[in-house]
Design an enzyme around this catalytic site. Sequence first.
Site, PDB file in Angstrom:
ATOM      1  N   GLN A   1      41.088  34.183  55.208  1.00 15.03           N
ATOM      2  CA  GLN A   1      42.146  34.791  54.416  1.00 15.03           C
ATOM      3  C   GLN A   1      43.520  34.522  55.004  1.00 15.03           C
ATOM      4  OE1 GLN A   1      41.593  36.326  51.284  1.00 15.03           O
ATOM      5  NE2 GLN A   1      39.795  35.140  51.846  1.00 15.03           N
TER       6      GLN A   1
ATOM      7  N   HIS B   1      45.545  31.532  53.854  1.00 22.46           N
ATOM      8  CA  HIS B   1      46.083  31.553  52.491  1.00 22.46           C
ATOM      9  C   HIS B   1      47.606  31.573  52.491  1.00 22.46           C
ATOM     10  CE1 HIS B   1      43.237  31.740  49.236  1.00 22.46           C
ATOM     11  NE2 HIS B   1      42.467  32.592  49.877  1.00 22.46           N
TER      12      HIS B   1
ATOM     13  N   GLU C   1      41.380  44.216  48.913  1.00 24.48           N
ATOM     14  CA  GLU C   1      41.013  43.244  47.885  1.00 24.48           C
ATOM     15  C   GLU C   1      39.578  42.762  48.133  1.00 24.48           C
ATOM     16  OE1 GLU C   1      42.637  38.913  46.230  1.00 24.48           O
ATOM     17  OE2 GLU C   1      43.214  39.628  48.214  1.00 24.48           O
ATOM     18  N   HIS C   2      39.319  42.264  49.337  1.00 27.06           N
ATOM     19  CA  HIS C   2      37.984  41.812  49.724  1.00 27.06           C
ATOM     20  C   HIS C   2      37.467  42.701  50.855  1.00 27.06           C
ATOM     21  CE1 HIS C   2      40.204  38.087  48.500  1.00 27.06           C
ATOM     22  NE2 HIS C   2      39.118  37.903  47.773  1.00 27.06           N
TER      23      HIS C   2
ATOM     24  N   ASP D   1      34.801  33.463  46.369  1.00 28.59           N
ATOM     25  CA  ASP D   1      35.980  32.721  45.912  1.00 28.59           C
ATOM     26  C   ASP D   1      35.616  31.590  44.959  1.00 28.59           C
ATOM     27  OD1 ASP D   1      38.067  34.069  47.013  1.00 28.59           O
ATOM     28  OD2 ASP D   1      38.371  32.714  48.706  1.00 28.59           O
TER      29      ASP D   1
ATOM     30  N   HIS E   1      52.340  67.084   9.181  1.00 27.35           N
ATOM     31  CA  HIS E   1      50.968  66.805   9.604  1.00 27.35           C
ATOM     32  C   HIS E   1      50.007  67.806   8.951  1.00 27.35           C
ATOM     33  CE1 HIS E   1      52.695  64.140  12.579  1.00 27.35           C
ATOM     34  NE2 HIS E   1      51.505  63.872  13.103  1.00 27.35           N
TER      35      HIS E   1
END
Length: 426
Positions: free
Chosen positions: A251, A254, A319-320, A353, A412
């Site tokens: 990660q 990235h 996230e992961h 992934d 109404h």
Amino acid sequence: MDIRKVTSELSLKRKIDNGTGEQREAVISILADVEKRGDQALRAYTKKFDGALLEDFRVSEEEIKRAYEQIEESIVNIITEAAENIRDYHERMKSQSWIVTKPDGTMLGQQVTPLDAVGVYVPGGTAAYPSSVLMNVIPAQVAGVGRIVMTSPPNEKGELPAGVLVAANELGVDEIYKVGGAQAVGALAYGTETIAPVDKIVGPGNIFVALAKREVFGLVDIDAIAGPSEIVILADESAHPDEVAADLLSQAEHDRLASSILVTHSEELAYRVQKEVEQQLKTLPRRDIALASIENYGAIYVTESLEESVNIVNKLAPEHLEVVTKDPYNLLGQIRHAGAIFLGRYSSEPVGDYFAGPNHVLPTNGTAAFSSPLSVESFVKKSSIISYSEKALIENASKIAAFARLEGLEAHARAVESRFKSKGEN
């Protein structure tokens, strides 16, 4: 990579990049220009930002053919197999319309309808992301979206990466445009002479793409404003330090802003992973990026117990999440907040992934506490169905009218009561 004790301020959340005032102004100006001048504006910005002078933005069959000539057949087969795995997983998510009938004749239900048109943005630059094509297009196809448009910034030669074109073609996407940046978002939202507008825009991009998506939200739907990637590994003494370190670095490479965190109650594992990260960094091709990520957003948290480690993971809402313990399945029910959960030694994050099937477009920056991965649900809309019978309205009209008058909405109330005027009923 620092080893730290858990504190009350522990958080994965990083400041969301909302761009500078200058960047926001530039995006607003580009969007307005695309809305006004259409294709002419797209050509100007493609020349200015990508260095490519294009007459026709749409990718031709000849370009697709050339892309296949640049990709080995074995790689095409891998893309195809990955696509099959992803499609099989997403097919299981499909929801159905439903109607229920009550004894008084009332019918209530929900109609599930796919979106008419979706735009998929695929990042460009020096990297190619065929996996982004698969993960964004396939759930839209499974949902039944009628028109799927793909845009991506070209290189100076006016070309898109071969892998991206092959992935799109394998999925049957035939409306592909060589347009990137905020101008692509504008084209998808407003439409131009060449590109018809869509209902939703998905896919990652740089800060200008993110700001543009935020700006057009409301006119069209968007997936999310994604932040930098994150991984949290929950591990005990049974984990292999070299494998944990490798997954943390997967990660970190990235993005300089990516976050890689180990949470463990094993002090020995913590120190061994720390050393492994230092060693593996030495030979990593993207060492500078990974090192910046580890130094600024990486950490090893040592807890008092496995129970505390689980609590920390839920607070981080990553996230992961990898669970690398003696019995990871025993902990699954205790994990409340994570975009994707990888269980066991052999479920390394890159498996998700690229190949396993679940979507890799996941909530970031702690938003997994209330958000979900991109899915088939992201590409449908739902309509409520109400069919009241005469009997049901007779039984409930006075209640509905009373509720309306409680809110001061006399019209109404009268709308309901008007059904019975001819019968002298009230």
